[in-house]
Design a protein around this motif. Sequence first.
Motif, PDB file in Angstrom:
ATOM      1  N   TYR A 158       0.857  -1.192   0.000  1.00 57.06           N
ATOM      2  CA  TYR A 158       0.000   0.000   0.000  1.00 57.06           C
ATOM      3  C   TYR A 158       0.894   1.244   0.000  1.00 57.06           C
ATOM      4  O   TYR A 158       1.857   1.330   0.762  1.00 57.06           O
TER       5      TYR A 158
ATOM      6  N   CYS B 116       0.576   5.648  -0.088  1.00 62.48           N
ATOM      7  CA  CYS B 116      -0.309   6.816  -0.034  1.00 62.48           C
ATOM      8  C   CYS B 116      -0.211   7.595  -1.344  1.00 62.48           C
ATOM      9  O   CYS B 116       0.877   7.972  -1.773  1.00 62.48           O
TER      10      CYS B 116
ATOM     11  N   CYS C  80      -6.833   5.766   4.439  1.00 59.34           N
ATOM     12  CA  CYS C  80      -5.812   4.775   4.080  1.00 59.34           C
ATOM     13  C   CYS C  80      -5.989   3.502   4.901  1.00 59.34           C
ATOM     14  O   CYS C  80      -5.845   2.396   4.375  1.00 59.34           O
TER      15      CYS C  80
ATOM     16  N   HIS D 215       0.634  11.421   9.592  1.00 60.57           N
ATOM     17  CA  HIS D 215      -0.263  10.569   8.808  1.00 60.57           C
ATOM     18  C   HIS D 215      -0.055   9.064   9.066  1.00 60.57           C
ATOM     19  O   HIS D 215      -1.004   8.347   9.385  1.00 60.57           O
ATOM     20  N   HIS D 216       1.163   8.596   8.922  1.00 56.87           N
ATOM     21  CA  HIS D 216       1.389   7.147   9.072  1.00 56.87           C
ATOM     22  C   HIS D 216       1.232   6.695  10.522  1.00 56.87           C
ATOM     23  O   HIS D 216       0.748   5.597  10.793  1.00 56.87           O
TER      24      HIS D 216
ATOM     25  N   GLU E  95      -2.402   6.308  10.866  1.00 57.62           N
ATOM     26  CA  GLU E  95      -2.879   5.099  10.162  1.00 57.62           C
ATOM     27  C   GLU E  95      -2.644   3.866  11.032  1.00 57.62           C
ATOM     28  O   GLU E  95      -3.515   3.001  11.167  1.00 57.62           O
TER      29      GLU E  95
HETATM   30 ZN   LIG Z   1      -1.984   7.230   3.683  1.00 55.36          ZN
END
Ligand SMILES: [Zn+2]
Length: 474
Positions: A27, A29, A211, A253-254, A257
Amino acid sequence: MDISLTNSRTRKKEPFRPIDPENVRIYVCGPTVYDRAHLGNARPAIVFDVLFRLMREVYGADHVTYVRNFTDVDDKINARAKESGRSIGEITAETTQWYLDDMAAVGVMEPTHMPRATQYIAQMVAMISELIEKGHAYEAEGHVLFAVESYTAYGALSGRSVDDMIAGARVEVAPYKRNPMDFVLWKPSEPDLPGWESPWGRGRPGWHIECSAMAEELLWKTPLEEGRLSEAALAHPHLFDIHGGGNDLTFPHHENEIAQSCCANGVEHMAQTWLHNEMLQVEGKKMSKSLGNFFTVRDLLDGHDGLPGVPGEVIRFVMLSTHYRKPMDWTAEKAREAEATLRKWRAMVDGVEVGAVPEGVLKAVADDLNTAGAIAELHKLAGAGDAAALKAGAGLLGLLTPELGDWSAVSVDLTALADRLAGARRAAMESKDFSEVDRLKSALLAAGVEVRMSKAGVELLPGAGFDAARLEGL
Ligand SMILES: [Zn+2]
């Protein structure tokens, strides 16, 4: 072939062992679609495209699932719609197509799945409900927030503690937050903004949840329903192999997630390996609108500010000549050199049957995506005149491919021009008037043609910046 990758999660270069070699799951982004991709946005797309190609080479083309999303619900998109008077749907559809066209121009293959966030709202709502149920999220004034204190591993990826984050970050202090670091999973939407019905009223998702929800759906739930997960994969619920992105996404962000995915599913890890590419500079400086060195991929492809266009393959070559974990400096000089190299290589491999990927190139790419090392191997193969190996090795990097080939085709008859120049030189030897020779030579040089004159004759080679149009009417 052993693959090793630098895992940001463990901060170590490790041997890569897929959970299920029959289906390597990745995956990355993707972009928020409200504007043209700038040059820096092309770097992760190209880097992870090489990762995709490597995995396909090693595990087989049908044994890799690569997901890269489009963020098509975002406040930047809403703002762009408002200022332009155009509809959100029009802007996101147009920008998505721009991105696909620009990435294709730099040789990026389409991932297996390219989900758009707005198609996965139901999955996001389900995940948020799960987080609330498990005590990791709470509702406040129409918002749903993730409670960072409920997740002890929060900050592990970036190596920060929640207290450090609060001290160091400019956090939005909202009265309804229990902790200033708590982040938005869902927020209310005004009637004129995109919104979906939810248990918390009409609203829209925060950025991070998409995500987690899309990775979960496409790399776990759908293959599970379709019976496509092996015993090995089933033994590691919700875990997939590699999560990639720019290192500017590590925090928040991560980190967010991971918090969402691990807490919703009650698992220890979201992805086995985390890969992060470094940022891009232009001529040694950070790219910024105020420095006047900000340009989009399309600017570069089509030419901008009076500069000629740069072929997509040249952009790709320059990007890959720096390791993904180092800052990449884009310079006009590198582009010129890359163009000259690619023209030479393209002439060499023209019509040659592509062979097996040479081991030296594969080894370099498998060694933590050492694309610079792989390019050095290609130079060796070119030097040895091994065109079949050069073509195959370059193909692993997405270079010298048929898709990228048109730009180097020479549409003018350089042999005829070489004969004319040779004739003019012979005439000038007699008449002692070299004006015609000089005129032809300077026109050729201006068109980016390298002129080699010797007693044996005249040879003309298209070089960097070659522009056939400038030879018209010569
Ligand atoms: Zn992402």
